[in-house]
Motif scaffolding. Sequence first.
Motif, mmCIF file in Angstrom:
data_model
loop_
_atom_site.group_PDB
_atom_site.id
_atom_site.type_symbol
_atom_site.label_atom_id
_atom_site.label_comp_id
_atom_site.label_asym_id
_atom_site.label_seq_id
_atom_site.Cartn_x
_atom_site.Cartn_y
_atom_site.Cartn_z
ATOM 1 N N VAL A 190 1.185 -1.176 -0.068
ATOM 2 C CA VAL A 190 0.034 -0.006 0.268
ATOM 3 C C VAL A 190 0.522 1.663 -0.142
ATOM 4 O O VAL A 190 0.643 2.180 -0.649
ATOM 5 C CB VAL A 190 -1.162 -0.004 1.398
ATOM 6 C CG1 VAL A 190 -1.428 1.302 1.150
ATOM 7 C CG2 VAL A 190 -1.259 -0.938 1.171
ATOM 8 N N LEU A 191 1.784 1.084 0.658
ATOM 9 C CA LEU A 191 2.563 2.625 0.921
ATOM 10 C C LEU A 191 3.786 2.765 -0.222
ATOM 11 O O LEU A 191 3.373 3.694 -0.960
ATOM 12 C CB LEU A 191 4.075 2.003 2.137
ATOM 13 C CG LEU A 191 5.332 3.858 2.485
ATOM 14 C CD1 LEU A 191 4.135 4.393 2.846
ATOM 15 C CD2 LEU A 191 5.962 3.164 3.615
ATOM 16 N N LEU A 192 3.887 1.578 -0.940
ATOM 17 C CA LEU A 192 4.766 1.622 -2.422
ATOM 18 C C LEU A 192 3.594 2.754 -2.985
ATOM 19 O O LEU A 192 3.616 3.747 -3.852
ATOM 20 C CB LEU A 192 4.651 0.340 -2.915
ATOM 21 C CG LEU A 192 5.903 -0.448 -4.197
ATOM 22 C CD1 LEU A 192 6.992 1.454 -4.418
ATOM 23 C CD2 LEU A 192 6.193 -0.689 -4.854
ATOM 24 N N VAL A 193 2.400 1.849 -3.685
ATOM 25 C CA VAL A 193 1.618 1.915 -4.611
ATOM 26 C C VAL A 193 0.664 4.218 -4.305
ATOM 27 O O VAL A 193 0.726 4.763 -5.158
ATOM 28 C CB VAL A 193 -0.105 1.012 -3.877
ATOM 29 C CG1 VAL A 193 -0.745 1.729 -5.249
ATOM 30 C CG2 VAL A 193 0.522 -0.288 -5.150
ATOM 31 N N ALA A 194 0.739 4.052 -2.669
ATOM 32 C CA ALA A 194 0.860 5.962 -2.556
ATOM 33 C C ALA A 194 1.540 7.102 -3.474
ATOM 34 O O ALA A 194 0.874 7.542 -3.310
ATOM 35 C CB ALA A 194 0.263 5.493 -0.937
#
Lengths: 101, 316
Positions: free
Chosen positions: B157-161
């Motif tokens: 999720v952090l990478l996608v954000a």
Amino acid sequence: MTLAELLSTGLLGLGAAFFLTGTVGLLRFPSTFARLHALTKADNLGLGCVALGLALQADSGWVAAKLALVWGLALVAATASAHLLARCILRERGGTRRTPP
Amino acid sequence: MGLAFDLLLAGGLLGLALQVVASRGLFRSVVLFIALGLLMALAWARLAAPDLALAEAAIGAGLTGALLLSAYRALQPAEEAADPGPAALPRWGALAAAVLSGALVAALGWAALGLEAPAASAGREALARLGESGVKSPLTGVLLGFRAIDTLAEVVVLLVAFLGARVVAEPLQRAGPGPSAPGSGEPVLTAPLLRLVVPMGVIVAGYLLWSGGHQPGGAFQAGAVLAALGVLLRLTGRLQPAAATSPAERLALVGGIVLFSAIGLAGAGTASAVLAYPEAWAYPLILAIETGLAVAIALPLTLLFSGSAGLRWRER
């Protein structure tokens, strides 16, 4: 109550008093420099008193050393941020002439 | 005494939360939000959850605060040009929303108070079988052992954000902190401060990472400390924004996730299931994953603050 406990309580009270004075100064002083002055002096001394008071109650020397480290780091952070704030305000007012070292 | 402190803390939290949404100035709201995060960290510490307190102070108050301040700065010229003020919501609409939300919170609280603690919860089972996870800290055991799939998804999720922010920020002229005022040299205290703080921060991050195996700490806290260092170096100009992500940065961004997934998939063959570890290797594998994850958490956070695709050391 032993002497150490008495001393510790006194230091904690003194620290709290310093924090209170600093906060009153921060809220009531007229200029930004005066507020900065009140905040940094009172907070650093207050934190020092609280850290010393807690160190007297600590179980081991390590805890006392950690408290001293916390105080030292807070001093460094407060010094740097106060310096930056004061510098920023000076610049906004047109700045001062800097004497070459 | 403890009760008085808790009441003061709870009251302060509610008061600050109200001020954050109700205060007029955007800047004031941001600063109050940071104060709210710090008080929240205190509340977690009072609830004997030091892991959450660390994460809240570092990510909730520190990094989110820095991101909000940086966003505020980027908003400034637009706000001066045409200040529409707060969105025009009719008073009755705001009142209705407040009453409905209040009723919802009250109903949820009422329902939660009425619940009986189940005799066998997942938490108790995890504590009872902690030995099987390979680590001594219950939190790390749950995060990387029993519920590893959640942790993997969180880092994704952090990478996608970060990727999403790059897509949105691409056409922006000024994202992240701008250059310092023209004609101003570096403040005298900056270099000594960095010389003291940066090595200490690296030590703290390493300690948090290592201690995650047996006491509070772990990849998230270590990553947050590293990201804070990145923010400091970016603000002081030691790290400069770059238009392209270098291969090393790409590796750091996805390395933790790839390593985690690879070890997790290998678990299907070497251990009982996907995302399970072979028993003898559990601790070293978890430590390796945590190290990769700390970097994979720190870099996107720093890049999000920087508002750039990459970072380069300033050329001297």
